[in-house]
Motif scaffolding. Structure first.
Motif, mmCIF file in Angstrom:
data_model
loop_
_atom_site.group_PDB
_atom_site.id
_atom_site.type_symbol
_atom_site.label_atom_id
_atom_site.label_comp_id
_atom_site.label_asym_id
_atom_site.label_seq_id
_atom_site.Cartn_x
_atom_site.Cartn_y
_atom_site.Cartn_z
ATOM 1 N N ALA A 224 57.356 95.533 -57.280
ATOM 2 C CA ALA A 224 56.921 94.131 -57.370
ATOM 3 C C ALA A 224 55.424 94.038 -57.638
ATOM 4 C CB ALA A 224 57.265 93.397 -56.078
ATOM 5 N N ALA A 225 54.632 94.973 -57.119
ATOM 6 C CA ALA A 225 53.173 94.907 -57.237
ATOM 7 C C ALA A 225 52.665 95.357 -58.601
ATOM 8 C CB ALA A 225 52.522 95.752 -56.145
ATOM 9 N N VAL A 226 53.322 96.312 -59.232
ATOM 10 C CA VAL A 226 52.810 96.885 -60.487
ATOM 11 C C VAL A 226 52.646 95.835 -61.585
ATOM 12 C CG1 VAL A 226 53.378 98.480 -62.374
ATOM 13 C CG2 VAL A 226 53.445 99.265 -60.004
ATOM 14 N N PRO A 227 53.611 94.961 -61.834
ATOM 15 C CA PRO A 227 53.379 93.950 -62.880
ATOM 16 C C PRO A 227 52.173 93.052 -62.587
ATOM 17 C CG PRO A 227 55.716 94.065 -62.344
ATOM 18 C CD PRO A 227 54.985 94.900 -61.329
ATOM 19 N N ARG A 228 51.983 92.687 -61.315
ATOM 20 C CA ARG A 228 50.810 91.874 -60.961
ATOM 21 C C ARG A 228 49.529 92.656 -61.188
ATOM 22 N NH1 ARG A 228 54.110 90.792 -56.354
ATOM 23 N NH2 ARG A 228 52.737 92.127 -55.106
ATOM 24 N N MET A 229 49.537 93.943 -60.835
ATOM 25 C CA MET A 229 48.348 94.777 -61.040
ATOM 26 C C MET A 229 48.035 94.893 -62.531
ATOM 27 S SD MET A 229 49.301 97.671 -58.164
ATOM 28 C CE MET A 229 48.271 98.914 -58.851
ATOM 29 N N ARG A 230 49.060 95.072 -63.351
ATOM 30 C CA ARG A 230 48.846 95.161 -64.804
ATOM 31 C C ARG A 230 48.249 93.867 -65.346
ATOM 32 N NH1 ARG A 230 54.399 98.304 -66.345
ATOM 33 N NH2 ARG A 230 53.585 100.403 -66.028
ATOM 34 N N ALA A 231 48.768 92.742 -64.881
ATOM 35 C CA ALA A 231 48.236 91.447 -65.331
ATOM 36 C C ALA A 231 46.783 91.291 -64.889
ATOM 37 C CB ALA A 231 49.093 90.307 -64.784
ATOM 38 N N ASP A 232 46.468 91.672 -63.656
ATOM 39 C CA ASP A 232 45.095 91.578 -63.163
ATOM 40 C C ASP A 232 44.159 92.474 -63.970
ATOM 41 O OD1 ASP A 232 45.919 89.781 -61.234
ATOM 42 O OD2 ASP A 232 45.889 91.250 -59.592
ATOM 43 N N ILE A 233 44.604 93.675 -64.301
ATOM 44 C CA ILE A 233 43.784 94.598 -65.096
ATOM 45 C C ILE A 233 43.570 94.038 -66.494
ATOM 46 C CG2 ILE A 233 43.775 96.872 -66.211
ATOM 47 C CD1 ILE A 233 45.174 97.920 -63.624
ATOM 48 N N LYS A 234 44.643 93.485 -67.079
ATOM 49 C CA LYS A 234 44.525 92.902 -68.416
ATOM 50 C C LYS A 234 43.515 91.751 -68.403
ATOM 51 C CE LYS A 234 47.988 92.454 -71.637
ATOM 52 N NZ LYS A 234 49.300 91.991 -72.112
ATOM 53 N N GLU A 235 43.560 90.910 -67.371
ATOM 54 C CA GLU A 235 42.615 89.792 -67.258
ATOM 55 C C GLU A 235 41.197 90.310 -67.040
ATOM 56 O OE1 GLU A 235 40.577 86.451 -67.285
ATOM 57 O OE2 GLU A 235 42.659 86.661 -67.958
ATOM 58 N N ALA A 236 41.026 91.357 -66.245
ATOM 59 C CA ALA A 236 39.694 91.923 -66.020
ATOM 60 C C ALA A 236 39.120 92.473 -67.323
ATOM 61 C CB ALA A 236 39.765 93.028 -64.962
ATOM 62 N N ILE A 237 39.961 93.141 -68.115
ATOM 63 C CA ILE A 237 39.499 93.670 -69.403
ATOM 64 C C ILE A 237 39.080 92.533 -70.324
ATOM 65 C CG2 ILE A 237 40.272 94.846 -71.508
ATOM 66 C CD1 ILE A 237 41.999 96.655 -69.640
ATOM 67 N N ALA A 238 39.875 91.466 -70.344
ATOM 68 C CA ALA A 238 39.532 90.317 -71.188
ATOM 69 C C ALA A 238 38.217 89.683 -70.730
ATOM 70 C CB ALA A 238 40.661 89.287 -71.165
#
Length: 96
Positions: A62-76
């Motif tokens: 459950a946490a991995v998709p949220r972590m990926r989204a957070d990382i993608k937003e941080a990169i942006a």
């Protein structure tokens, strides 16, 4: 080794089966009961560990998709900040 006595009640049929099994194994009834209880306790511990692992796997899944989204937003966000810094350094102003 210090020992303590454990007594339990069972049916005559079960006692006869237990006696026969112990004799067929060349062991005492007490030895068979100690082995059986040790196996039972170990299995219960393994079952508990398995349940905890399954819970952990569900939480990670459950946490991995949220972590990926957070990382993608941080990169942006970093890319936007880098663009502003690049524009300032190029003399284009800070209002990009």
């Amino acid at each position: 080794m210090q020992t303590e006595r454990v007594t339990f009640l069972t049916t005559p049929e079960h006692k006869a089966s237990l006696d026969a099994f112990a004799a067929s194994q060349g062991k005492s009834v007490g030895h068979v009961m100690r082995e059986a209880s040790a196996i039972y306790i170990a299995q219960a511990t393994a079952d508990e560990d398995e349940q905890q692992l399954a819970t952990l796997v569900r939480e990670v899944n459950a946490a991995v998709p949220r972590m990926r989204a957070d990382i993608k937003e941080a990169i942006a966000s970093m890319s936007r900040a880098n663009a502003v810094v690049d524009a300032v350094l190029a003399g284009e102003g800070a209002g990009v």
